[in-house]
Design an enzyme around this catalytic site. Structure first.
Site, mmCIF file in Angstrom:
data_model
loop_
_atom_site.group_PDB
_atom_site.id
_atom_site.type_symbol
_atom_site.label_atom_id
_atom_site.label_comp_id
_atom_site.label_asym_id
_atom_site.label_seq_id
_atom_site.Cartn_x
_atom_site.Cartn_y
_atom_site.Cartn_z
ATOM 1 N N GLY A 212 -84.764 -57.539 11.796
ATOM 2 C CA GLY A 212 -85.987 -56.739 11.789
ATOM 3 C C GLY A 212 -86.961 -57.098 12.894
ATOM 4 N N ASN B 31 -77.554 -51.413 5.474
ATOM 5 C CA ASN B 31 -78.332 -52.045 4.404
ATOM 6 C C ASN B 31 -79.709 -51.380 4.385
ATOM 7 O OD1 ASN B 31 -79.767 -53.713 2.718
ATOM 8 N ND2 ASN B 31 -79.768 -55.476 4.109
ATOM 9 N N GLU C 44 -83.238 -62.218 3.165
ATOM 10 C CA GLU C 44 -84.471 -61.800 2.483
ATOM 11 C C GLU C 44 -84.444 -62.210 1.015
ATOM 12 O OE1 GLU C 44 -84.370 -57.726 3.770
ATOM 13 O OE2 GLU C 44 -84.868 -58.367 5.806
#
Ligand code: PGA
Length: 265
Positions: free
Chosen positions: A181, A17, A105
């Protein structure tokens, strides 16, 4: 865990991604570098998700190869007054075969709800795309021991009204938000526990056989040095990789995860 719900061999999927990274030129360059890697990777399916602008060029560059192209989002209508959005038919025309839906997100920054996930999922299925539906709890939810309830809510809402045939075409990505992340990967055992919970939900709603065939990817700080341990878990059928998918060498190392530890697939 013997994996009593495992009724079929599930081909692993390693998906990258890219989020809001890479120009068209960078995407094409990446695809050229990944092609020989994907050609040798008979053990898994290889998918990359470029930003919308690079989708068509990446798909063109990947033509005839084993690399599959995913979009990172989709609108639920085929067309309309939806500034900034892209529909499933447009994605198919651009060469996408997969689409990521409900990424945390999108949920966090774009107010994406389980309802939207459900509409997008159905639109993607109608267009012939393979949806990669993301679920996962936040840190606060995990600390409050709410993970099973969150997964149950996202599963029920996101997958509401799906037929068995439709369900058999989707992939699920378990992505704990606190691991995305952050460099803080879920341990293989923690991830597997959530994967088992998702498979139980699938079994209750769609039956044991369909649940046994469902491929559940793990996402959240997957790197070349932790993919082997994750894939050694029978419950983990692949990975959705963010940061470490941007560099062709590190993504290649993830595609070629050490398989000595892995369950026989
Ligand atoms: P990460 O992202 O690998 O950078 O944690 C994963 C994802 O968001 O899909």
């Amino acid at each position: 865990m013997t994996g009593e719900l495992r009724t079929e061999v599930r081909q692993p999927v390693i998906a990258g991604n890219w989020k809001m990274y890479k120009t068209i030129a960078q995407a094409v360059d990446f695809v050229e570098k990944l092609k020989p890697v994907a050609a040798r990777a008979h053990h898994c399916e290889v998918v990359i998700a470029p930003p919308f602008t690079a989708l068509a060029a990446a798909a063109q560059a990947a033509k005839g190869s084993e690399i599959r192209i995913a979009a990172q989002d989709v609108h639920w209508e085929n067309e309309g007054a939806y500034t900034g959005d892209v529909s499933a038919v447009m994605l198919v025309e651009a060469g996408a075969t997969h689409v990521i839906i409900g990424h945390s997100e999108r949920r966090q920054h774009h107010g994406e709800t389980d309802n939207y996930v459900n509409w997008k999922l159905k639109a993607a299925l109608v267009a012939g795309l393979t949806p990669i539906v993301c679920v996962g709890e936040t840190l606060a939810e995990r600390e409050a021991a709410q993970t099973p309830q969150v997964l149950a809510r996202q599963f029920a809402g996101g997958l509401a009204g799906l037929t068995l045939t439709e369900f058999s075409r989707i992939l699920i990505a378990y992505e704990p938000v606190w691991a995305i992340g952050t460099g803080r990967t879920a341990t293989p055992e923690t991830a597997a526990e959530s994967h088992r919970a998702i498979r139980q939900l699938a079994s209750r709603q769609f039956g044991e056989s369909a649940a046994g065939q469902l491929r559940i990817l793990y996402g959240g700080s997957v790197k070349p040095d932790n993919i082997g341990g994750l894939m050694a878990q029978e419950e983990i059928d692949g990975a959705l990789v963010g940061g470490a998918s941007l560099d062709p060498n590190s993504f290649a190392d993830i595609v070629n995860y050490p398989r000595a530890l892995s369950v026989v697939r």
